[in-house]
Design an enzyme around this catalytic site. Structure first.
Site, PDB file in Angstrom:
ATOM      1  N   ASP A  59       0.930  -1.141   0.103  1.00  0.00           N
ATOM      2  CA  ASP A  59      -0.024   0.067  -0.126  1.00  0.00           C
ATOM      3  C   ASP A  59       0.789   1.204  -0.018  1.00  0.00           C
ATOM      4  OD1 ASP A  59      -1.921  -1.816   0.597  1.00  0.00           O
ATOM      5  OD2 ASP A  59      -1.975  -1.246   2.498  1.00  0.00           O
ATOM      6  N   ASP A  65      -0.285   7.615   7.780  1.00  0.00           N
ATOM      7  CA  ASP A  65       0.070   6.236   7.980  1.00  0.00           C
ATOM      8  C   ASP A  65       1.273   6.217   9.180  1.00  0.00           C
ATOM      9  OD1 ASP A  65      -0.934   5.354   4.971  1.00  0.00           O
ATOM     10  OD2 ASP A  65      -2.255   4.689   6.883  1.00  0.00           O
ATOM     11  N   GLU A  88       1.334  -2.564  10.690  1.00  0.00           N
ATOM     12  CA  GLU A  88       0.807  -2.662   9.294  1.00  0.00           C
ATOM     13  C   GLU A  88       1.810  -1.827   8.456  1.00  0.00           C
ATOM     14  OE1 GLU A  88      -2.680  -0.935   7.924  1.00  0.00           O
ATOM     15  OE2 GLU A  88      -2.130  -0.913   5.819  1.00  0.00           O
ATOM     16  N   GLU A  89       2.522  -0.922   9.194  1.00  0.00           N
ATOM     17  CA  GLU A  89       3.474  -0.023   8.341  1.00  0.00           C
ATOM     18  C   GLU A  89       4.886  -0.434   8.550  1.00  0.00           C
ATOM     19  OE1 GLU A  89       0.318   1.585   7.372  1.00  0.00           O
ATOM     20  OE2 GLU A  89       2.214   1.738   6.438  1.00  0.00           O
ATOM     21  N   ASP A 107      -2.804  -1.664  13.505  1.00  0.00           N
ATOM     22  CA  ASP A 107      -2.950  -0.932  12.082  1.00  0.00           C
ATOM     23  C   ASP A 107      -3.116   0.454  12.508  1.00  0.00           C
ATOM     24  OD1 ASP A 107      -5.645  -0.988   9.610  1.00  0.00           O
ATOM     25  OD2 ASP A 107      -3.844   0.229  10.038  1.00  0.00           O
ATOM     26  N   LEU A 109      -3.264   3.370  11.358  1.00  0.00           N
ATOM     27  CA  LEU A 109      -4.278   4.298  10.661  1.00  0.00           C
ATOM     28  C   LEU A 109      -5.100   3.459   9.594  1.00  0.00           C
ATOM     29  CD1 LEU A 109      -5.299   6.614   8.534  1.00  0.00           C
ATOM     30  CD2 LEU A 109      -4.939   7.338  10.886  1.00  0.00           C
ATOM     31  N   ASP A 110      -6.087   3.361  10.084  1.00  0.00           N
ATOM     32  CA  ASP A 110      -7.157   2.529   9.203  1.00  0.00           C
ATOM     33  C   ASP A 110      -8.087   3.416   8.297  1.00  0.00           C
ATOM     34  OD1 ASP A 110      -8.354  -0.253   8.299  1.00  0.00           O
ATOM     35  OD2 ASP A 110     -10.182   0.853   9.273  1.00  0.00           O
ATOM     36  N   GLU A 265      -5.853  -6.351  11.880  1.00  0.00           N
ATOM     37  CA  GLU A 265      -7.289  -6.021  11.298  1.00  0.00           C
ATOM     38  C   GLU A 265      -8.307  -6.897  11.619  1.00  0.00           C
ATOM     39  OE1 GLU A 265      -6.028  -5.094   7.223  1.00  0.00           O
ATOM     40  OE2 GLU A 265      -6.895  -3.104   7.680  1.00  0.00           O
TER      41      GLU A 265
HETATM   42  P1  AHG Z   1      -5.891   0.663   5.457  1.00  0.00           P
HETATM   43  O1  AHG Z   1      -6.220   2.289   5.282  1.00  0.00           O
HETATM   44  O2  AHG Z   1      -5.333   0.255   6.724  1.00  0.00           O
HETATM   45  O3  AHG Z   1      -5.223  -0.127   4.496  1.00  0.00           O
HETATM   46  O4  AHG Z   1      -7.156  -0.235   5.422  1.00  0.00           O
HETATM   47  C1  AHG Z   1      -8.156  -0.357   4.406  1.00  0.00           C
HETATM   48  C2  AHG Z   1      -9.038  -1.156   4.428  1.00  0.00           C
HETATM   49  C3  AHG Z   1     -10.158  -1.412   5.416  1.00  0.00           C
HETATM   50  O5  AHG Z   1     -10.210  -0.293   6.261  1.00  0.00           O
HETATM   51  C4  AHG Z   1     -11.332  -1.209   4.542  1.00  0.00           C
HETATM   52  O6  AHG Z   1     -12.417  -1.816   5.117  1.00  0.00           O
HETATM   53  C5  AHG Z   1     -10.782  -1.733   3.135  1.00  0.00           C
HETATM   54  O7  AHG Z   1      -9.495  -1.454   3.135  1.00  0.00           O
HETATM   55  C6  AHG Z   1     -11.449  -0.945   2.031  1.00  0.00           C
HETATM   56  O8  AHG Z   1     -10.916  -1.610   0.671  1.00  0.00           O
HETATM   57  P2  AHG Z   1     -11.446  -1.095  -0.609  1.00  0.00           P
HETATM   58  O9  AHG Z   1     -10.774   0.355  -0.687  1.00  0.00           O
HETATM   59  O10 AHG Z   1     -10.911  -2.137  -1.616  1.00  0.00           O
HETATM   60  O11 AHG Z   1     -12.900  -0.707  -0.669  1.00  0.00           O
HETATM   61 MN    MN Z   2      -6.611  -0.932   7.936  1.00  0.00          MN
HETATM   62 MN    MN Z   3      -3.627   0.993   7.921  1.00  0.00          MN
END
Ligand code: AHG
Ligand code: MN
Ligand code: MN
Length: 317
Positions: A59, A65, A88-89, A107, A109-110, A265
């Site tokens: 990511d 983050d 996660e980071e 995680d 920053l989700d 998560e």
């Molecule tokens: P993060 O920002 O920590 O990577 O998590 C994002 C996750 C979760 O929070 C969310 O339900 C999902 O990614 C959304 O995925 P899409 O963008 O594919 O919908």
């Molecule tokens: Mn997340």
């Molecule tokens: Mn995250």
């Protein structure tokens, strides 16, 4: 609000679980600071910017983050109980205190894709016994929780004896919301990223099609859909009024185990959900029984109202 504050709650927890209490206290301190940082006028442009680096899961890392991760690492480094920090980071575990009795996974920053859209984002944490090492099943968790930075800054936390909800007050204290957190067993609301429907396996497509068929279809009732794109925000809503969240495996490259990561998560969310009487599955087994092979391992995730998760599992996967 009741008279109970998180500080008092953690004092009670500290009697039997001092390491858990100290870790949650440290994380809550970071959450207060993150909430203020996110609300600052200059934050959107600054914190939502991509840094040009990627995390282990590939990511793009946003500034927030990395800032959240650094704040958590610093806060936990000051807690002697914490043996290691999994993030996660970060590619690998950060060793902190040799004699520590817990491991904290997070995680930081989700919901990063929502940082610059003024949509709720959050921090997820999981507290495990250090004796179990970095890759242990969620069933071992001592505590887990989610902070949500939204219209309110809130915390859902479990230390293995029910789920408690707190809201940050103008006094900088988290106050108990007086909410007996129980997951409604039934729901008519599902959460899924429907833009991926052409990539879903047949059972998922059949389940969603039956929900969409509504009262004219086999479910004989109409369903609603919500998708925030922040696990913590969809999760908070599902705790409040029930629901089923689905991020299944799909046919896209790299999504053969869905999108969400098990250790920081799915597993902490599953502990909260289970403690509130809900269900959390990968479509075949309980999330809490899965032993991770790797820190950033993804897992298909379906959680929420127990009867609806059971209904989904009947469709096969
Ligand atoms: P993060 O920002 O920590 O990577 O998590 C994002 C996750 C979760 O929070 C969310 O339900 C999902 O990614 C959304 O995925 P899409 O963008 O594919 O919908
Ligand atoms: Mn997340
Ligand atoms: Mn995250």
């Amino acid at each position: 609000m009741t008279a109970l504050t998180l500080t008092k709650f953690l004092t009670q927890i500290a009697a039997d679980q001092p390491a858990v209490a100290a870790s949650v206290r440290a994380l809550a301190g970071v959450a207060v600071e993150l909430s203020a940082t996110i609300a600052r006028p200059d934050s959107t442009a600054q914190l939502g910017a991509v840094r040009g680096s990627a995390n282990a899961d590939g990511d793009d890392q946003k500034k927030l983050d990395v800032l959240a991760d650094e704040m958590i690492a610093t806060a936990l480094a000051a807690v002697d109980h914490v043996a290691a920090y999994l993030s996660e980071e970060r590619d690998a575990a950060i060793q902190l205190h040799d004699g520590g009795d817990v491991i904290v996974a997070s995680d930081p920053l989700d919901g990063s894709s929502n940082i610059d859209t003024n949509v709720s984002i959050g921090t997820i944490f999981s507290i495990l016994p250090a004796s179990g090492g970095s890759l242990q099943p969620g069933r071992n968790q001592l505590a887990s929780g989610i902070f949500v930075y939204g219209p309110q800054t809130t915390l859902l936390v479990t230390c293995g004896d029910g789920v408690f909800a707190f809201q940050l007050g103008t006094d900088g204290q988290f106050h108990d919301m007086g909410w007996q957190v129980r997951m409604p067993a039934e729901t008519s609301e599902f959460a899924i990223n429907a833009s991926n429907s052409r990539h879903w396996a047949a059972p998922v497509s059949r389940y969603i099609a039956d929900c969409l068929a509504g009262s004219a279809g086999p479910r004989q009732r109409n369903f609603n859909m919500r998708w925030v794109g922040s696990l913590v925000a969809d999760g908070w809503r599902i705790f409040r009024r029930g629901g089923i969240f689905l991020y299944p495996a799909d046919a896209r490259d790299g999504y053969d185990n869905g999108r969400l990561r098990l250790v920081y998560e799915a597993s902490p969310m599953a502990f909260l959900v289970t403690q509130a009487g809900g269900r959390a599955s990968d479509g075949q087994q309980d999330i809490l029984d899965i032993v991770p092979d790797a820190l950033h391992q993804r897992v298909p995730l379906v959680f929420g109202s127990a009867n609806e998760v059971d209904e989904f599992v009947k469709y096969g996967s």
